[in-house]
Write a protein that holds these residues in place. Structure first.
Motif, PDB file in Angstrom:
ATOM      1  N   LEU A  62      31.316  43.563  49.376  1.00 59.92           N
ATOM      2  CA  LEU A  62      30.215  43.140  50.118  1.00 59.92           C
ATOM      3  C   LEU A  62      30.398  42.021  51.448  1.00 59.92           C
ATOM      4  O   LEU A  62      29.362  41.773  51.246  1.00 59.92           O
ATOM      5  N   LEU A  63      30.389  41.020  50.493  1.00 63.16           N
ATOM      6  CA  LEU A  63      30.501  39.570  51.369  1.00 63.16           C
ATOM      7  C   LEU A  63      31.254  39.695  52.621  1.00 63.16           C
ATOM      8  O   LEU A  63      30.671  39.157  53.872  1.00 63.16           O
ATOM      9  N   SER A  64      32.028  40.835  52.838  1.00 58.30           N
ATOM     10  CA  SER A  64      32.941  41.323  54.027  1.00 58.30           C
ATOM     11  C   SER A  64      32.516  39.936  54.918  1.00 58.30           C
ATOM     12  O   SER A  64      33.576  39.701  56.400  1.00 58.30           O
ATOM     13  N   ASP A  65      33.642  38.573  54.045  1.00 57.41           N
ATOM     14  CA  ASP A  65      34.297  37.280  54.853  1.00 57.41           C
ATOM     15  C   ASP A  65      33.200  36.639  55.680  1.00 57.41           C
ATOM     16  O   ASP A  65      33.845  36.197  57.042  1.00 57.41           O
ATOM     17  N   TYR A  66      31.930  36.803  55.887  1.00 61.84           N
ATOM     18  CA  TYR A  66      31.201  36.196  55.933  1.00 61.84           C
ATOM     19  C   TYR A  66      31.252  34.599  55.828  1.00 61.84           C
ATOM     20  O   TYR A  66      30.115  34.182  56.685  1.00 61.84           O
ATOM     21  N   PHE A  67      31.180  34.497  53.954  1.00 65.60           N
ATOM     22  CA  PHE A  67      30.834  33.164  53.697  1.00 65.60           C
ATOM     23  C   PHE A  67      32.286  32.304  54.248  1.00 65.60           C
ATOM     24  O   PHE A  67      33.293  32.936  53.659  1.00 65.60           O
ATOM     25  N   ASN A  68      31.876  31.358  54.076  1.00 64.93           N
ATOM     26  CA  ASN A  68      32.927  30.753  54.232  1.00 64.93           C
ATOM     27  C   ASN A  68      33.862  29.646  53.480  1.00 64.93           C
ATOM     28  O   ASN A  68      33.859  28.439  53.710  1.00 64.93           O
ATOM     29  N   ALA A  69      33.568  30.471  51.840  1.00 63.37           N
ATOM     30  CA  ALA A  69      34.871  29.653  51.081  1.00 63.37           C
ATOM     31  C   ALA A  69      35.494  30.670  50.646  1.00 63.37           C
ATOM     32  O   ALA A  69      35.326  31.969  50.336  1.00 63.37           O
ATOM     33  N   PRO A  70      36.876  29.759  50.010  1.00 62.72           N
ATOM     34  CA  PRO A  70      37.805  30.629  49.595  1.00 62.72           C
ATOM     35  C   PRO A  70      37.086  31.302  48.036  1.00 62.72           C
ATOM     36  O   PRO A  70      37.328  32.867  48.004  1.00 62.72           O
ATOM     37  N   GLU A  71      36.566  31.234  47.504  1.00 64.54           N
ATOM     38  CA  GLU A  71      35.773  31.438  46.064  1.00 64.54           C
ATOM     39  C   GLU A  71      35.328  33.378  46.581  1.00 64.54           C
ATOM     40  O   GLU A  71      34.898  34.168  45.654  1.00 64.54           O
ATOM     41  N   LEU A  72      34.799  33.266  47.830  1.00 67.12           N
ATOM     42  CA  LEU A  72      33.756  34.698  48.320  1.00 67.12           C
ATOM     43  C   LEU A  72      34.990  34.755  49.197  1.00 67.12           C
ATOM     44  O   LEU A  72      34.019  35.837  49.577  1.00 67.12           O
ATOM     45  N   THR A  73      36.022  35.216  49.543  1.00 70.54           N
ATOM     46  CA  THR A  73      36.968  35.743  50.612  1.00 70.54           C
ATOM     47  C   THR A  73      38.602  36.289  50.010  1.00 70.54           C
ATOM     48  O   THR A  73      39.031  36.933  50.576  1.00 70.54           O
ATOM     49  N   ARG A  74      38.971  35.193  48.804  1.00 73.92           N
ATOM     50  CA  ARG A  74      40.515  35.721  48.800  1.00 73.92           C
ATOM     51  C   ARG A  74      40.177  35.660  47.654  1.00 73.92           C
ATOM     52  O   ARG A  74      39.098  35.343  46.113  1.00 73.92           O
ATOM     53  N   PRO A  75      41.141  37.195  46.167  1.00 74.73           N
ATOM     54  CA  PRO A  75      40.849  37.916  46.098  1.00 74.73           C
ATOM     55  C   PRO A  75      41.550  36.648  44.017  1.00 74.73           C
ATOM     56  O   PRO A  75      40.893  36.879  43.193  1.00 74.73           O
ATOM     57  N   THR A  95      37.955  32.290  39.608  1.00 80.53           N
ATOM     58  CA  THR A  95      37.358  31.294  39.309  1.00 80.53           C
ATOM     59  C   THR A  95      36.470  31.238  39.496  1.00 80.53           C
ATOM     60  O   THR A  95      35.551  30.052  39.139  1.00 80.53           O
ATOM     61  N   TYR A  96      35.579  32.329  40.091  1.00 81.92           N
ATOM     62  CA  TYR A  96      34.216  32.125  40.348  1.00 81.92           C
ATOM     63  C   TYR A  96      33.370  32.936  39.657  1.00 81.92           C
ATOM     64  O   TYR A  96      32.093  32.530  39.029  1.00 81.92           O
ATOM     65  N   ILE A  97      33.503  34.274  39.147  1.00 80.66           N
ATOM     66  CA  ILE A  97      32.634  34.772  38.366  1.00 80.66           C
ATOM     67  C   ILE A  97      33.863  34.610  37.504  1.00 80.66           C
ATOM     68  O   ILE A  97      34.659  35.671  37.363  1.00 80.66           O
ATOM     69  N   VAL A  98      33.381  34.336  36.622  1.00 76.28           N
ATOM     70  CA  VAL A  98      33.348  33.361  34.873  1.00 76.28           C
ATOM     71  C   VAL A  98      33.026  34.724  33.924  1.00 76.28           C
ATOM     72  O   VAL A  98      31.967  34.800  33.791  1.00 76.28           O
ATOM     73  N   ALA A  99      33.284  34.490  32.495  1.00 74.08           N
ATOM     74  CA  ALA A  99      32.755  35.164  31.480  1.00 74.08           C
ATOM     75  C   ALA A  99      32.643  33.588  30.717  1.00 74.08           C
ATOM     76  O   ALA A  99      33.336  32.749  31.333  1.00 74.08           O
ATOM     77  N   PRO A 100      31.506  33.695  30.321  1.00 76.70           N
ATOM     78  CA  PRO A 100      31.339  32.559  29.741  1.00 76.70           C
ATOM     79  C   PRO A 100      32.372  32.009  28.627  1.00 76.70           C
ATOM     80  O   PRO A 100      33.472  32.204  27.784  1.00 76.70           O
ATOM     81  N   GLY A 101      32.440  30.093  29.051  1.00 72.57           N
ATOM     82  CA  GLY A 101      32.818  29.542  28.076  1.00 72.57           C
ATOM     83  C   GLY A 101      33.342  29.016  26.784  1.00 72.57           C
ATOM     84  O   GLY A 101      33.931  28.961  25.520  1.00 72.57           O
ATOM     85  N   LEU A 102      31.460  29.503  26.685  1.00 68.67           N
ATOM     86  CA  LEU A 102      30.803  29.284  24.831  1.00 68.67           C
ATOM     87  C   LEU A 102      30.465  30.574  23.692  1.00 68.67           C
ATOM     88  O   LEU A 102      29.945  30.060  23.151  1.00 68.67           O
TER      89      LEU A 102
END
Ligand code: ZN
Length: 300
Positions: A251-264, A269-276
């Motif tokens: 969906l993000l289609s490489d528009y956002f200039n950040a590894p978290e939003l472009t690289r698998p 480590t960007y969309i994560v389960a709760p630590g607690l």
């Protein structure tokens, strides 16, 4: 000093006592029934344990979080039967004779995750729960996000292709909003069984991951969090978050200039389960109480 915390959810309340350093010494969980019975049961828990110096409540909403408002401390327009306009803070404060801090359940969880959980050290992060309902809280530039009211991430509109999914949605206010389409209640209503019983049906999780990814994309566009913690019961289905991450990158289609939003590898480590885990809400509520007590201390 000891502080009490309540994660006051629409399905269950989790009460805990802690010292405000990210741990819980004692907890009790019970179902949300009538306001009178549920509030009395929470008061009973705190009266029978270690004496607390303050109480924090992270509540399901919508709620009035503005301290100067005459209806501060109340749940407002919830469709949950019996709970609309319920004053949560006054009866708890009167029963326990301690100051009460009040915020959304998801803001409490966002606070805990940013202090001790999966979003430590980040200035801007979100906590989103996909459970019976959907909600989201946020820390923005180090502060809990409030505004005119408070964020209502569960009621964002997301694209709904009725030819693929003719289901009308379960939100009593908006039908097919994010919560209406993708909450645990929506899964149960659409497929006739709760998500736990649908683990082996890939269609369920393809559709669910599509909706969750669309919701997360909106949050990313609006708030630009440095990480999103996704809690609640629905993501306990282990295939869901990996599907969401993959769909989100599409969906993000490489528009956002950040590894978290472009690289698998980085989105893992960007969309994560709760630590607690399931304690984020109650630990955050305890922290709300500790912060409120700190703010009341006279300055030198
Ligand atoms: Zn809605």
């Amino acid at each position: 000093m000891s502080f009490g915390g309540i994660e006051a959810g629409g399905t269950k309340w989790v009460c805990g006592i802690g010292d405000g350093v990210g741990t819980v010494l004692a907890t009790e969980t019970f179902p949300t029934t009538t306001p009178e019975e549920t509030i009395a049961r929470a008061a009973q828990f705190f009266r029978s344990g270690v004496r607390i110096d303050g109480l924090g409540v992270g509540s399901f909403g919508p709620i009035d979080v503005h301290r100067a408002s005459p209806t501060w401390g109340r749940i407002t327009t919830t469709p949950k039967p019996g709970w609309a306009r319920t004053d949560v803070v006054t009866p708890l404060g009167a029963a326990l004779k301690v100051p009460v801090a009040f915020d959304t359940d998801v803001n409490a969880a966002a606070l805990a995750e940013s202090r001790w959980g999966a979003a430590i050290g980040l200035e801007t992060s979100c906590y989103i729960t996909v459970g019976t309902g959907i909600g989201g809280g946020a820390i923005v530039n180090g502060q809990l996000l409030h505004g005119l009211l408070h964020p209502e991430i569960g009621h964002m509109r997301i694209p709904h292709d009725r030819s693929r999914d003719p289901f009308d949605g379960v939100c009593p206010y908006h039908g097919d909003c994010f919560e209406g389409l993708a909450s645990g209640e929506a899964i149960r209503a659409r497929w006739g069984r709760p998500g736990e019983e649908l683990a082996a049906d890939p269609m369920v999780w393809e559709l669910e991951s599509e909706y969750v990814a669309l919701g997360l994309m909106n949050v990313i566009c609006a708030i630009s969090p440095q990480r999103i913690v996704v809690g609640g019961g629905v993501p306990k289905q282990p295939t869901l978050l990996p599907l969401v991450r993959r769909r989100l990158l599409g969906l993000l289609s490489d528009y956002f200039n950040a590894p978290e939003l472009t690289r698998p590898d980085a989105v893992d480590t960007y969309i994560v389960a709760p630590g607690l885990g399931d304690l984020a809400g109650v630990i955050g509520a305890i922290e709300l109480a500790r912060r409120a007590a700190q703010d009341r201390e006279p300055r030198a």
